[in-house]
Motif scaffolding. Structure first.
Motif, PDB file in Angstrom:
ATOM      1  N   TRP A  23       0.797  -1.224   0.000  1.00 32.42           N
ATOM      2  CA  TRP A  23       0.000   0.000   0.000  1.00 32.42           C
ATOM      3  C   TRP A  23       0.835   1.281   0.000  1.00 32.42           C
ATOM      4  O   TRP A  23       0.297   2.351  -0.322  1.00 32.42           O
ATOM      5  N   THR A  24       2.108   1.220   0.372  1.00 32.22           N
ATOM      6  CA  THR A  24       2.899   2.455   0.466  1.00 32.22           C
ATOM      7  C   THR A  24       2.914   3.209  -0.866  1.00 32.22           C
ATOM      8  O   THR A  24       2.693   4.422  -0.909  1.00 32.22           O
ATOM      9  N   GLY A  25       3.157   2.494  -1.954  1.00 30.93           N
ATOM     10  CA  GLY A  25       3.203   3.133  -3.271  1.00 30.93           C
ATOM     11  C   GLY A  25       1.892   3.820  -3.617  1.00 30.93           C
ATOM     12  O   GLY A  25       1.884   4.959  -4.095  1.00 30.93           O
ATOM     13  N   LEU A  26       0.788   3.143  -3.334  1.00 28.41           N
ATOM     14  CA  LEU A  26      -0.511   3.727  -3.671  1.00 28.41           C
ATOM     15  C   LEU A  26      -0.820   4.947  -2.799  1.00 28.41           C
ATOM     16  O   LEU A  26      -1.390   5.923  -3.274  1.00 28.41           O
ATOM     17  N   ILE A  27      -0.421   4.900  -1.514  1.00 31.20           N
ATOM     18  CA  ILE A  27      -0.620   6.065  -0.625  1.00 31.20           C
ATOM     19  C   ILE A  27       0.178   7.255  -1.166  1.00 31.20           C
ATOM     20  O   ILE A  27      -0.335   8.367  -1.280  1.00 31.20           O
ATOM     21  N   LEU A  28       1.438   7.001  -1.526  1.00 32.40           N
ATOM     22  CA  LEU A  28       2.286   8.082  -2.052  1.00 32.40           C
ATOM     23  C   LEU A  28       1.714   8.627  -3.358  1.00 32.40           C
ATOM     24  O   LEU A  28       1.758   9.826  -3.621  1.00 32.40           O
ATOM     25  N   ASN A  29       1.160   7.730  -4.170  1.00 37.65           N
ATOM     26  CA  ASN A  29       0.585   8.121  -5.453  1.00 37.65           C
ATOM     27  C   ASN A  29      -0.624   9.049  -5.280  1.00 37.65           C
ATOM     28  O   ASN A  29      -0.894   9.873  -6.153  1.00 37.65           O
ATOM     29  N   VAL A  30      -1.321   8.926  -4.164  1.00 37.38           N
ATOM     30  CA  VAL A  30      -2.417   9.855  -3.872  1.00 37.38           C
ATOM     31  C   VAL A  30      -1.838  11.169  -3.353  1.00 37.38           C
ATOM     32  O   VAL A  30      -2.209  12.250  -3.814  1.00 37.38           O
ATOM     33  N   LEU A  31      -0.871  11.085  -2.426  1.00 35.03           N
ATOM     34  CA  LEU A  31      -0.328  12.298  -1.790  1.00 35.03           C
ATOM     35  C   LEU A  31       0.482  13.166  -2.751  1.00 35.03           C
ATOM     36  O   LEU A  31       0.632  14.364  -2.519  1.00 35.03           O
ATOM     37  N   ILE A  32       0.981  12.569  -3.839  1.00 36.10           N
ATOM     38  CA  ILE A  32       1.753  13.351  -4.810  1.00 36.10           C
ATOM     39  C   ILE A  32       0.831  14.397  -5.466  1.00 36.10           C
ATOM     40  O   ILE A  32       1.294  15.452  -5.928  1.00 36.10           O
ATOM     41  N   ALA A  33      -0.482  14.113  -5.472  1.00 34.94           N
ATOM     42  CA  ALA A  33      -1.452  15.054  -6.066  1.00 34.94           C
ATOM     43  C   ALA A  33      -1.780  16.200  -5.104  1.00 34.94           C
ATOM     44  O   ALA A  33      -2.404  17.184  -5.504  1.00 34.94           O
ATOM     45  N   GLY A  34      -1.361  16.098  -3.843  1.00 35.77           N
ATOM     46  CA  GLY A  34      -1.628  17.173  -2.880  1.00 35.77           C
ATOM     47  C   GLY A  34      -1.987  16.625  -1.520  1.00 35.77           C
ATOM     48  O   GLY A  34      -2.211  15.418  -1.374  1.00 35.77           O
ATOM     49  N   PRO A  35      -2.058  17.492  -0.479  1.00 37.57           N
ATOM     50  CA  PRO A  35      -2.361  17.034   0.879  1.00 37.57           C
ATOM     51  C   PRO A  35      -3.736  16.354   0.952  1.00 37.57           C
ATOM     52  O   PRO A  35      -4.628  16.690   0.169  1.00 37.57           O
ATOM     53  N   ARG A  36      -3.868  15.467   1.871  1.00 35.28           N
ATOM     54  CA  ARG A  36      -5.123  14.729   2.044  1.00 35.28           C
ATOM     55  C   ARG A  36      -5.438  14.545   3.523  1.00 35.28           C
ATOM     56  O   ARG A  36      -4.526  14.336   4.327  1.00 35.28           O
ATOM     57  N   HIS A  37      -6.735  14.570   3.847  1.00 37.67           N
ATOM     58  CA  HIS A  37      -7.157  14.133   5.175  1.00 37.67           C
ATOM     59  C   HIS A  37      -7.163  12.610   5.205  1.00 37.67           C
ATOM     60  O   HIS A  37      -7.200  11.971   4.146  1.00 37.67           O
ATOM     61  N   PHE A  38      -7.186  12.076   6.415  1.00 35.78           N
ATOM     62  CA  PHE A  38      -7.197  10.614   6.576  1.00 35.78           C
ATOM     63  C   PHE A  38      -8.361   9.988   5.790  1.00 35.78           C
ATOM     64  O   PHE A  38      -8.176   9.000   5.071  1.00 35.78           O
ATOM     65  N   CYS A  39      -9.541  10.598   5.887  1.00 37.48           N
ATOM     66  CA  CYS A  39     -10.718  10.013   5.222  1.00 37.48           C
ATOM     67  C   CYS A  39     -10.593  10.075   3.697  1.00 37.48           C
ATOM     68  O   CYS A  39     -11.107   9.215   2.989  1.00 37.48           O
TER      69      CYS A  39
END
Lengths: 113, 113
Positions: A23-39
């Motif tokens: 899951w680390t890669g997929l989490i980073l792939n979301v965060l690269i688009a900008g900050p995110r809340h946990f939800c």
């Protein structure tokens, strides 16, 4: 057969260790688009449990790849964003994305009838 | 906070799934340098058990990233090499290596005395 011994540099071993966690890669792939809340992260990586997402975020914080930002609005909210070290992973994520699109599963298998 | 929803493409999810298995990146990083016998891989990724190396190689064969080559010499030997799909991962591996060298652990932490 080439008998070159690839010396395993500790930094490279460490990098593969960080990125080879489920899951680390997929989490980073979301965060690269900008900050995110946990939800947001939960919604964008749907098969990942809240417990494991918490663990992965803490690991990435410990690695100085992700930082937790407390937003002082009311109610106080917490967001997760990439540090400079985290943002520097963009070429890695882009290269994985390109490979995924260019080489969909089994693209170089020749089928003989 | 940007509310863009990153759509999770199945190919990209699949690619992260393959690469996020423990040791897979390091095994590929050895094979990118050329074909290897099983014992070479064991030597070059030293903390990896023979059992887990076997499992990872089978997974990579099933994904058409690694192929098993039987060398018809005497005694017959088996080598592992990257397929075209596997070789196409080189930019990913190089990007990880660059990041590892450019961003050694905690390189952007400012220490306040």
């Amino acid at each position: 057969m080439q008998k070159v011994n690839v010396s395993l540099c500790p930094q490279v071993e460490n990098a593969f260790g960080i990125l080879s966690k489920k899951w680390t890669g997929l989490i980073l792939n979301v965060l690269i688009a900008g900050p995110r809340h946990f939800c947001d992260l939960q919604r964008e990586v749907p098969s990942l449990s809240a417990r494991l997402l918490t663990i992965r975020l803490r690991e990435l914080e410990a690695e100085n790849i992700v930082r937790r930002v407390v937003q002082t609005q009311s109610p106080v909210r917490v967001a997760y964003e990439l540090t400079e070290r985290g943002k520097a992973l963009e070429p890695v994520l882009k290269a994985i994305e390109s490979w995924a699109h260019d080489w969909a599963p089994n693209t170089d298998v020749t089928i003989h009838n």
